[in-house]
Write an enzyme that holds these catalytic residues in place. Structure first.
Site, PDB file in Angstrom:
ATOM      1  N   ASN A  53       0.835  -1.139  -0.072  1.00 37.77           N
ATOM      2  CA  ASN A  53      -0.008   0.051  -0.036  1.00 37.77           C
ATOM      3  C   ASN A  53       0.747   1.250  -0.149  1.00 37.77           C
ATOM      4  O   ASN A  53       1.808   1.586   0.983  1.00 37.77           O
ATOM      5  CB  ASN A  53      -0.969  -0.167   1.122  1.00 37.77           C
ATOM      6  CG  ASN A  53      -1.963   0.974   1.330  1.00 37.77           C
ATOM      7  OD1 ASN A  53      -1.339   2.185   1.027  1.00 37.77           O
ATOM      8  ND2 ASN A  53      -3.070   0.797   1.578  1.00 37.77           N
ATOM      9  N   HIS A 109      -3.689  -5.126   7.660  1.00 36.57           N
ATOM     10  CA  HIS A 109      -3.699  -3.830   8.564  1.00 36.57           C
ATOM     11  C   HIS A 109      -3.051  -3.961   9.614  1.00 36.57           C
ATOM     12  O   HIS A 109      -3.052  -5.192  10.491  1.00 36.57           O
ATOM     13  CB  HIS A 109      -5.030  -3.678   9.043  1.00 36.57           C
ATOM     14  CG  HIS A 109      -5.482  -2.275   9.363  1.00 36.57           C
ATOM     15  ND1 HIS A 109      -4.759  -1.333  10.299  1.00 36.57           N
ATOM     16  CD2 HIS A 109      -6.102  -1.262   8.505  1.00 36.57           C
ATOM     17  CE1 HIS A 109      -5.070  -0.125  10.309  1.00 36.57           C
ATOM     18  NE2 HIS A 109      -5.754  -0.076   9.184  1.00 36.57           N
ATOM     19  N   HIS A 151      -5.594   3.742  -1.690  1.00 38.60           N
ATOM     20  CA  HIS A 151      -6.943   3.799  -1.174  1.00 38.60           C
ATOM     21  C   HIS A 151      -7.277   5.260  -1.314  1.00 38.60           C
ATOM     22  O   HIS A 151      -6.743   6.286  -0.943  1.00 38.60           O
ATOM     23  CB  HIS A 151      -6.949   3.655   0.341  1.00 38.60           C
ATOM     24  CG  HIS A 151      -8.131   3.948   1.020  1.00 38.60           C
ATOM     25  ND1 HIS A 151      -8.379   3.726   2.607  1.00 38.60           N
ATOM     26  CD2 HIS A 151      -9.622   4.234   0.704  1.00 38.60           C
ATOM     27  CE1 HIS A 151      -9.638   3.933   2.919  1.00 38.60           C
ATOM     28  NE2 HIS A 151     -10.273   4.306   1.802  1.00 38.60           N
ATOM     29  N   ARG A 199      -9.435   7.755  -0.812  1.00 44.20           N
ATOM     30  CA  ARG A 199     -10.493   8.373   0.311  1.00 44.20           C
ATOM     31  C   ARG A 199     -11.419   9.388  -0.354  1.00 44.20           C
ATOM     32  O   ARG A 199     -10.978  10.252  -1.157  1.00 44.20           O
ATOM     33  CB  ARG A 199      -9.766   8.802   1.614  1.00 44.20           C
ATOM     34  CG  ARG A 199      -8.971   7.561   2.347  1.00 44.20           C
ATOM     35  CD  ARG A 199      -8.348   8.170   3.559  1.00 44.20           C
ATOM     36  NE  ARG A 199      -9.347   8.226   4.603  1.00 44.20           N
ATOM     37  CZ  ARG A 199      -9.810   7.453   5.400  1.00 44.20           C
ATOM     38  NH1 ARG A 199      -8.904   6.276   5.687  1.00 44.20           N
ATOM     39  NH2 ARG A 199     -10.669   7.637   6.267  1.00 44.20           N
ATOM     40  N   THR A 227      -6.906   5.957  10.055  1.00 41.41           N
ATOM     41  CA  THR A 227      -6.750   4.935   9.136  1.00 41.41           C
ATOM     42  C   THR A 227      -8.159   4.211   9.248  1.00 41.41           C
ATOM     43  O   THR A 227      -8.989   4.508  10.155  1.00 41.41           O
ATOM     44  CB  THR A 227      -5.584   4.110   9.576  1.00 41.41           C
ATOM     45  OG1 THR A 227      -5.530   2.792   8.586  1.00 41.41           O
ATOM     46  CG2 THR A 227      -5.532   3.424  11.050  1.00 41.41           C
ATOM     47  N   THR A 228      -8.326   2.998   8.483  1.00 41.24           N
ATOM     48  CA  THR A 228      -9.468   2.278   8.524  1.00 41.24           C
ATOM     49  C   THR A 228      -9.607   1.434   9.842  1.00 41.24           C
ATOM     50  O   THR A 228      -8.901   0.540  10.132  1.00 41.24           O
ATOM     51  CB  THR A 228      -9.385   1.226   7.255  1.00 41.24           C
ATOM     52  OG1 THR A 228      -8.798   1.732   6.059  1.00 41.24           O
ATOM     53  CG2 THR A 228     -10.471   0.920   6.970  1.00 41.24           C
ATOM     54  N   GLU A 266      -8.604   0.234  -3.146  1.00 41.14           N
ATOM     55  CA  GLU A 266      -9.518   0.253  -1.644  1.00 41.14           C
ATOM     56  C   GLU A 266     -10.435   1.564  -1.700  1.00 41.14           C
ATOM     57  O   GLU A 266      -9.865   2.667  -2.106  1.00 41.14           O
ATOM     58  CB  GLU A 266      -8.676   0.677  -0.437  1.00 41.14           C
ATOM     59  CG  GLU A 266      -7.975  -0.708   0.014  1.00 41.14           C
ATOM     60  CD  GLU A 266      -7.068  -0.321   1.539  1.00 41.14           C
ATOM     61  OE1 GLU A 266      -7.462   0.688   2.010  1.00 41.14           O
ATOM     62  OE2 GLU A 266      -6.231  -1.259   1.469  1.00 41.14           O
ATOM     63  N   HIS A 271       0.811   6.203   2.050  1.00 48.54           N
ATOM     64  CA  HIS A 271       1.543   7.076   2.832  1.00 48.54           C
ATOM     65  C   HIS A 271       2.638   7.834   2.335  1.00 48.54           C
ATOM     66  O   HIS A 271       3.272   8.837   2.768  1.00 48.54           O
ATOM     67  CB  HIS A 271       1.921   6.368   4.050  1.00 48.54           C
ATOM     68  CG  HIS A 271       0.744   5.890   5.038  1.00 48.54           C
ATOM     69  ND1 HIS A 271      -0.380   6.776   5.143  1.00 48.54           N
ATOM     70  CD2 HIS A 271       0.221   4.773   5.397  1.00 48.54           C
ATOM     71  CE1 HIS A 271      -1.251   6.323   5.678  1.00 48.54           C
ATOM     72  NE2 HIS A 271      -0.879   5.128   5.930  1.00 48.54           N
ATOM     73  N   GLU A 307     -10.927  -9.867   2.982  1.00 47.82           N
ATOM     74  CA  GLU A 307      -9.809  -9.097   3.672  1.00 47.82           C
ATOM     75  C   GLU A 307      -9.984  -9.345   5.232  1.00 47.82           C
ATOM     76  O   GLU A 307     -10.826  -8.380   5.512  1.00 47.82           O
ATOM     77  CB  GLU A 307      -9.259  -8.135   3.248  1.00 47.82           C
ATOM     78  CG  GLU A 307      -7.828  -7.625   3.767  1.00 47.82           C
ATOM     79  CD  GLU A 307      -7.350  -6.537   3.134  1.00 47.82           C
ATOM     80  OE1 GLU A 307      -7.271  -5.893   2.095  1.00 47.82           O
ATOM     81  OE2 GLU A 307      -6.405  -5.778   3.941  1.00 47.82           O
ATOM     82  N   HIS A 328       1.960   0.650   5.892  1.00 43.84           N
ATOM     83  CA  HIS A 328       2.560   1.676   6.829  1.00 43.84           C
ATOM     84  C   HIS A 328       3.856   0.953   7.292  1.00 43.84           C
ATOM     85  O   HIS A 328       4.947   1.920   7.448  1.00 43.84           O
ATOM     86  CB  HIS A 328       1.972   1.941   8.172  1.00 43.84           C
ATOM     87  CG  HIS A 328       2.387   2.827   9.160  1.00 43.84           C
ATOM     88  ND1 HIS A 328       2.913   2.835  10.203  1.00 43.84           N
ATOM     89  CD2 HIS A 328       2.089   4.329   8.903  1.00 43.84           C
ATOM     90  CE1 HIS A 328       3.269   3.960  10.837  1.00 43.84           C
ATOM     91  NE2 HIS A 328       2.799   4.842  10.129  1.00 43.84           N
ATOM     92  N   ARG A 365      -7.164  12.898   1.178  1.00 45.11           N
ATOM     93  CA  ARG A 365      -6.099  13.104   1.937  1.00 45.11           C
ATOM     94  C   ARG A 365      -4.948  12.544   1.809  1.00 45.11           C
ATOM     95  O   ARG A 365      -3.752  13.270   1.890  1.00 45.11           O
ATOM     96  CB  ARG A 365      -6.446  12.522   3.489  1.00 45.11           C
ATOM     97  CG  ARG A 365      -6.219  11.470   3.899  1.00 45.11           C
ATOM     98  CD  ARG A 365      -6.426  11.149   5.328  1.00 45.11           C
ATOM     99  NE  ARG A 365      -7.732  11.311   5.805  1.00 45.11           N
ATOM    100  CZ  ARG A 365      -8.202  10.597   6.741  1.00 45.11           C
ATOM    101  NH1 ARG A 365      -7.496   9.703   7.337  1.00 45.11           N
ATOM    102  NH2 ARG A 365      -9.369  10.559   7.286  1.00 45.11           N
TER     103      ARG A 365
HETATM  104  N1  PXP Z   1      -5.673  -3.430   4.142  1.00 50.05           N
HETATM  105  C1  PXP Z   1      -6.614  -2.267   4.318  1.00 50.05           C
HETATM  106  C2  PXP Z   1      -8.149  -2.362   3.864  1.00 50.05           C
HETATM  107  C3  PXP Z   1      -6.658  -1.080   4.711  1.00 50.05           C
HETATM  108  O1  PXP Z   1      -7.392  -0.132   4.751  1.00 50.05           O
HETATM  109  C4  PXP Z   1      -5.019  -0.786   5.227  1.00 50.05           C
HETATM  110  C5  PXP Z   1      -4.785   0.737   5.408  1.00 50.05           C
HETATM  111  O2  PXP Z   1      -4.786   1.569   4.390  1.00 50.05           O
HETATM  112  C6  PXP Z   1      -4.155  -1.725   5.018  1.00 50.05           C
HETATM  113  C7  PXP Z   1      -4.528  -3.048   4.549  1.00 50.05           C
HETATM  114  C8  PXP Z   1      -2.941  -1.534   5.223  1.00 50.05           C
HETATM  115  O3  PXP Z   1      -2.658  -1.260   6.612  1.00 50.05           O
HETATM  116  P1  PXP Z   1      -1.226  -0.865   7.246  1.00 50.05           P
HETATM  117  O4  PXP Z   1      -0.971   0.460   6.541  1.00 50.05           O
HETATM  118  O5  PXP Z   1      -1.374  -0.533   8.691  1.00 50.05           O
HETATM  119  O6  PXP Z   1      -0.244  -1.765   6.953  1.00 50.05           O
END
Ligand code: PXP
Length: 236
Positions: free
Chosen positions: A6, A190, A42, A44, A100-101, A70, A9, A151, A213, A48
């Protein structure tokens, strides 16, 4: 097990200055070089971090690995998904104030809205995954709603320790097992990092992990020395 990276960030840092750097598309290309099997963004509702132009650019350039979009199950996002055509869509809950989600989808409350999004997107040949809490009931409802994938939210597993973590891991494992039994593809993600990922990797049958992250944080550490050395050379 697939690794979806992802890059949101990277865009978060860029948006802090409303600049052009760091570019999530560049980061995606490097992630693929490093072995990523997929790229996740993602988009949003408040934009952001990832912007519409990022998604369009990444879709144009990311062709050899899976692009996972996402998004919230809104008409605007459904329209964007159908236009941009990612390789898969993950529906997530979205609250404006959250960092975050924070949790999985509330399938009982938003079932009809989610079903409408699944039907519209999957009718165009794009598989839909639902981001859900590690709950057998939610896995079963996901199947009833017609999603091809889920997921499992590993956020709570990642945030607790000791006995509580063992309990959360058990919930994740049970949710994965039930998903596989009823014919869903099951992913997880996540809060996963370099220390806590191993126990999730050990769960048989998980199709892919979605991590952002911790990888972006590690990239800053791993890149800092080289970046400073280069600037030091230029400035002395
Ligand atoms: N999966 C989903 C559905 C998410 O919303 C996120 C965060 O954007 C992640 C995975 C990745 O999470 P992390 O950034 O904590 O690794």
């Amino acid at each position: 097990m697939l690794l979806g990276v992802n890059v949101d960030h990277v865009a978060t840092v860029r948006e802090a200055r409303k600049d052009v750097e760091p570019d999530p598309l560049k980061a995606a290309a490097l992630a693929i070089k490093g072995g990523a099997d997929g790229i996740t963004v993602h988009l949003r509702e408040d934009r952001r971090h990832i912007q519409d132009r990022d998604l369009i650019g990444i879709r144009k350039r990311v062709k050899t690995v899976e692009l996972n979009l996402e998004m919230a199950a809104t008409d605007e996002m459904i329209g964007i998904a159908l236009k941009v055509r990612p390789d898969m869509v993950t529906l997530v809950p979205e609250k404006r104030a959250e960092l975050t989600t924070e949790g999985g989808l509330d399938l009982k409350k938003s079932g009809s809205k989610i079903k409408k999004a699944i039907d519209a997107i999957q009718a165009k040949g794009i598989p839909v995954s639902l981001f859900i809490n590690p709950s057998i009931t939610d896995v079963e409802i996901s199947k009833e709603l017609g999603a091809k994938m889920v997921e499992i939210h590993t956020g709570l597993y990642s945030n607790v320790r000791g006995k509580q973590q063992a309990m959360e891991l058990k919930r994740v494992k049970e949710a994965v097992k039930r998903g596989l039994e009823i014919g869903l593809m099951v992913n997880a993600g996540h809060g996963l990092n370099y220390a806590n990922v191993k126990k999730i990797v050990a769960i048989k049958g998980v199709r892919g992990l979605y991590i952002g992250h911790s990888i972006v944080a590690r990239s800053v550490y791993d890149g800092m020395e080289k970046a400073v050395r280069e600037m030091k050379k230029l400035s002395t």
